[in-house]
Design a protein around this motif. Sequence first.
Motif, PDB file in Angstrom:
ATOM      1  N   SER A   1       0.854  -1.189   0.000  1.00 12.96           N
ATOM      2  CA  SER A   1       0.000   0.000   0.000  1.00 12.96           C
ATOM      3  C   SER A   1       0.885   1.232   0.000  1.00 12.96           C
ATOM      4  O   SER A   1       1.857   1.315   0.745  1.00 12.96           O
TER       5      SER A   1
ATOM      6  N   TYR B   1      -6.231   8.226  -8.930  1.00 16.08           N
ATOM      7  CA  TYR B   1      -5.119   7.416  -8.441  1.00 16.08           C
ATOM      8  C   TYR B   1      -5.285   5.925  -8.709  1.00 16.08           C
ATOM      9  O   TYR B   1      -4.328   5.235  -9.000  1.00 16.08           O
ATOM     10  N   THR B   2      -6.522   5.424  -8.591  1.00 19.37           N
ATOM     11  CA  THR B   2      -6.745   3.995  -8.831  1.00 19.37           C
ATOM     12  C   THR B   2      -6.367   3.647 -10.270  1.00 19.37           C
ATOM     13  O   THR B   2      -5.722   2.632 -10.532  1.00 19.37           O
TER      14      THR B   2
ATOM     15  N   ALA C   1      -2.567   3.822 -10.772  1.00 22.47           N
ATOM     16  CA  ALA C   1      -1.913   2.630 -10.235  1.00 22.47           C
ATOM     17  C   ALA C   1      -2.158   1.426 -11.135  1.00 22.47           C
ATOM     18  O   ALA C   1      -1.240   0.639 -11.387  1.00 22.47           O
TER      19      ALA C   1
ATOM     20  N   ASN D   1     -10.473  -1.560 -11.525  1.00 20.23           N
ATOM     21  CA  ASN D   1      -9.234  -1.742 -10.760  1.00 20.23           C
ATOM     22  C   ASN D   1      -8.626  -3.144 -10.802  1.00 20.23           C
ATOM     23  O   ASN D   1      -7.801  -3.474  -9.966  1.00 20.23           O
TER      24      ASN D   1
ATOM     25  N   SER E   1      -8.389   1.934  -3.549  1.00 27.30           N
ATOM     26  CA  SER E   1      -7.945   3.241  -3.049  1.00 27.30           C
ATOM     27  C   SER E   1      -8.920   3.757  -2.012  1.00 27.30           C
ATOM     28  O   SER E   1     -10.126   3.575  -2.144  1.00 27.30           O
ATOM     29  N   GLU E   2      -8.366   4.358  -0.985  1.00 23.43           N
ATOM     30  CA  GLU E   2      -9.190   4.949   0.072  1.00 23.43           C
ATOM     31  C   GLU E   2      -8.698   6.366   0.332  1.00 23.43           C
ATOM     32  O   GLU E   2      -7.493   6.623   0.322  1.00 23.43           O
ATOM     33  N   VAL E   3      -9.639   7.256   0.556  1.00 25.11           N
ATOM     34  CA  VAL E   3      -9.317   8.671   0.724  1.00 25.11           C
ATOM     35  C   VAL E   3      -9.813   9.147   2.074  1.00 25.11           C
ATOM     36  O   VAL E   3     -10.925   8.824   2.482  1.00 25.11           O
TER      37      VAL E   3
ATOM     38  N   VAL F   1      -4.335   9.750   0.718  1.00 25.16           N
ATOM     39  CA  VAL F   1      -4.823   8.747  -0.226  1.00 25.16           C
ATOM     40  C   VAL F   1      -3.989   7.495   0.033  1.00 25.16           C
ATOM     41  O   VAL F   1      -2.762   7.558   0.119  1.00 25.16           O
ATOM     42  N   THR F   2      -4.667   6.356   0.210  1.00 23.38           N
ATOM     43  CA  THR F   2      -3.967   5.082   0.373  1.00 23.38           C
ATOM     44  C   THR F   2      -4.324   4.184  -0.800  1.00 23.38           C
ATOM     45  O   THR F   2      -5.499   3.964  -1.081  1.00 23.38           O
ATOM     46  N   LEU F   3      -3.304   3.700  -1.477  1.00 24.69           N
ATOM     47  CA  LEU F   3      -3.499   2.818  -2.639  1.00 24.69           C
ATOM     48  C   LEU F   3      -3.014   1.423  -2.276  1.00 24.69           C
ATOM     49  O   LEU F   3      -1.822   1.211  -2.063  1.00 24.69           O
TER      50      LEU F   3
ATOM     51  N   CYS G   1      -2.576  -2.657  -3.140  1.00 25.72           N
ATOM     52  CA  CYS G   1      -2.373  -3.444  -4.353  1.00 25.72           C
ATOM     53  C   CYS G   1      -1.989  -4.883  -3.977  1.00 25.72           C
ATOM     54  O   CYS G   1      -1.024  -5.090  -3.245  1.00 25.72           O
TER      55      CYS G   1
END
Length: 319
Positions: free
Chosen positions: A132, A147-148, A151, A173, A187-189, A201-203, A205
Amino acid sequence: MGSTKQQILTILRQDKGIISGEKLANNLEVSRTAVWKAVRELEKMGYQIEHLPNGYRYLTSDVLEKELISSQALPTSSIFIKEETNSTMDDAKVAAMAQQPTPALFIAEKQLGGHGRFGRPFFSPAGQIYMSLLLTPNQTFEELPQYTILAAVAVSLAIDHYTGKQTQIKWVNDIYLDGKKICGILSEVTSDFETGRIKHVTLGCGINFSIPAQSFPENIQTKAGAIFSQKAPLITRNQLIQLIWQYFFELLEALPDKEYINIYRKKSFVLGKRVQFKQQGVTYSGKATEISDTGELIVQTSQGVKTLSSGEISLEAIY
């Protein structure tokens, strides 16, 4: 200078040939026993070292190492690797609360509580890629890049580069290779209510790196795959992770020209196909005609044109 084991690892890696224990001991000014112990410790960590009558030889090993993942945009001080975690997304959130400088990357060898969009659990065997990225964009929601999608494009391009194959992206995604899902991105904001600006922002994967096809649970064997499912990996996870984030930050820098959206459209296997989805409890089906510059999927249905936002809708079928 690093520890004896770190120094031995560096020497064996650089030399590529066979180095005697005596030479290692003399170079590092330690005993032969200290060399032997250090080699044993490296093997316990997952490094493969060949023991020969005339010395030791380093074999390509796949141990996650921040030194091999780092880049200008992501220095080693911004990379955190754990043996085991509940979720790298949780690790990123905890770090955000502790004011961790960003960008920061959180990686785990094994993930116990991984989940995808809408909280769906997923199969998380050890030895794959769980990571992440934490960002602090300081932008309003409207200014925020997709962002999603960024990525997804970075992951897709990096896999293509190392496999010579063409991955495809399912809106919004999921990455597919040879018709099977090999990666999911989440992704979470978090936003600041008072200023209306995005705080973090957390991505997340999850990539199936190397799993034999028969190792997947029966209920997902026909749908899920791995980058390397038929043969041994041609690369290490470190190489792939490094290239993914290199592409990501390059695409982020080139944002004004929206190049990432064009790549995303080219790689979409949804465009031009019929899709089924639910919107406010009603099931619709229609033809996916385009992806907007902000990442929405435009679908032509018999009830008119529908614009699908990735945060609210999941495609139920593509045919």
